[in-house]
Enzyme design. Structure first.
Site, PDB file in Angstrom:
ATOM      1  N   CYS A  75       6.208  10.133  54.986  1.00 14.63           N
ATOM      2  CA  CYS A  75       6.637   9.030  54.132  1.00 14.63           C
ATOM      3  C   CYS A  75       6.535   9.479  52.677  1.00 14.63           C
ATOM      4  O   CYS A  75       5.440   9.824  52.210  1.00 14.63           O
ATOM      5  CB  CYS A  75       5.726   7.830  54.380  1.00 14.63           C
ATOM      6  N   CYS A 188      13.583   9.532  51.356  1.00 15.34           N
ATOM      7  CA  CYS A 188      12.890   8.542  52.183  1.00 15.34           C
ATOM      8  C   CYS A 188      13.195   8.938  53.609  1.00 15.34           C
ATOM      9  O   CYS A 188      14.362   9.189  53.948  1.00 15.34           O
ATOM     10  CB  CYS A 188      13.409   7.134  51.890  1.00 15.34           C
TER      11      CYS A 188
HETATM   12  N1  DGL Z   1       9.805   6.050  55.096  1.00 13.07           N
HETATM   13  C1  DGL Z   1       9.290   5.767  53.819  1.00 13.07           C
HETATM   14  C2  DGL Z   1       9.547   6.915  52.844  1.00 13.07           C
HETATM   15  O1  DGL Z   1       9.771   8.039  53.229  1.00 13.07           O
HETATM   16  C3  DGL Z   1       9.548   4.482  53.105  1.00 13.07           C
HETATM   17  C4  DGL Z   1      10.004   3.209  53.668  1.00 13.07           C
HETATM   18  C5  DGL Z   1       9.237   2.024  53.112  1.00 13.07           C
HETATM   19  O2  DGL Z   1       9.617   1.467  52.064  1.00 13.07           O
HETATM   20  O3  DGL Z   1       8.246   1.686  53.755  1.00 13.07           O
HETATM   21  O4  DGL Z   1       9.491   6.733  51.658  1.00 13.07           O
END
Ligand code: DGL
Length: 261
Positions: A75, A188
């Site tokens: 993330c 993301c």
């Molecule tokens: N998957 C997450 C990232 O790589 C973000 C998604 C969220 O806002 O929770 O930033």
């Protein structure tokens, strides 16, 4: 025979599956625990202090419960804040996921690159420093999307997501002028879930930069050569909301064909 290593992959939701998929390809010998912090999703809508206060103790609990050999924070919104806190607090290897600005700027021909991430990720000092250190003379446009992660979750769960909604989030990445954007960083982990649609809806072709293969290589290097166990080590998927996941079969490809328990 040595026990297979356990890799814990963590994200706010289902986006980290795009990183997991590459790691499983690189290391079919490992056992996987995937944790989606859906009780706190989306991270992009939370403040920096809130995310640190949430993720650091939660990882402590998860490490205590699952005793992983290595943890991947799949993330960007969290990794751009918490990696040093995690490394200070817990004594095991952590691999983070941060915007792939360096390879994007190195390969852009027009020297115009966009970074598409959550509103949190594009605001971070960490991201600005990456541009400062690795921008290599590129004009970098930061695009914070409020909705794309949720749209990706909805699409993966089989809901209809309209082209109009996706295109609206994507549009600011495409800057035309003396030099046109030719490279978009997927900053993301949710966004590669929509890659086919992003490609289709883009006003002109660009290179989409996804750091997942590089993360998988890093994980593999840290684990060292695979043992002789092959992929019978199993996989588990957990939601912090404790909701049962009804998606197991749909998620099998991300787990290299295993059905996550
Ligand atoms: N998957 C997450 C990232 O790589 C973000 C998604 C969220 O806002 O929770 O930033």
């Amino acid at each position: 025979m040595a026990a297979p290593p356990t890799i814990l992959v963590f994200d706010s939701g289902l986006g980290g599956l795009t990183v997991l998929r590459e790691i499983v390809r690189a290391r079919p010998d490992a056992r996987y625990v995937y944790v989606a912090d859906d009780a706190f999703f989306p991270y992009g809508h939370h403040g920096e202090e809130e995310i640190i206060a949430r993720v650091v103790p939660l990882l402590g609990e998860l490490i205590g419960r699952h005793t992983p050999d290595l943890v991947v924070i799949a993330c960007n919104t969290a990794s751009t804040l918490v990696m040093s806190h995690l490394r200070d607090a817990y004594d095991l290897p952590f691999v983070g996921t941060v915007p792939a600005i360096k390879p994007a700027c190195a390969s852009s021909k027009t020297k115009r690159v966009s970074v598409l991430g959550t509103k949190g990720t594009v605001k971070r000092e960490y991201t600005k420093k990456l541009i400062h250190d690795f921008g290599q003379g590129c004009e970098v446009t930061l695009v914070g999307s409020g909705e794309l992660a949720s749209l990706a979750e909805a699409a993966l769960s089989g809901q209809d997501v309209s082209d109009v909604d996706i295109a609206a989030e994507l549009a600011p990445c495409f800057v035309d002028g003396a030099a046109r954007t030719d490279t978009v960083v997927l900053a993301c982990t949710h966004y590669p879930l929509l890659l086919d649609r992003l490609v289709k809806l883009a006003p002109w072709p660009v290179d989409w930069i996804d750091p997942a293969p590089a993360i998988a290589r890093r994980v593999s290097d840290l684990l060292g050569p695979p043992g002789d166990s092959r992929d019978e080590a199993g996989a588990e998927m957990l939601f912090t909301s404790n909701r049962p996941h009804r998606l197991s079969r749909a998620l099998m490809p991300f787990f290299g064909g295993r059905v996550p328990a």
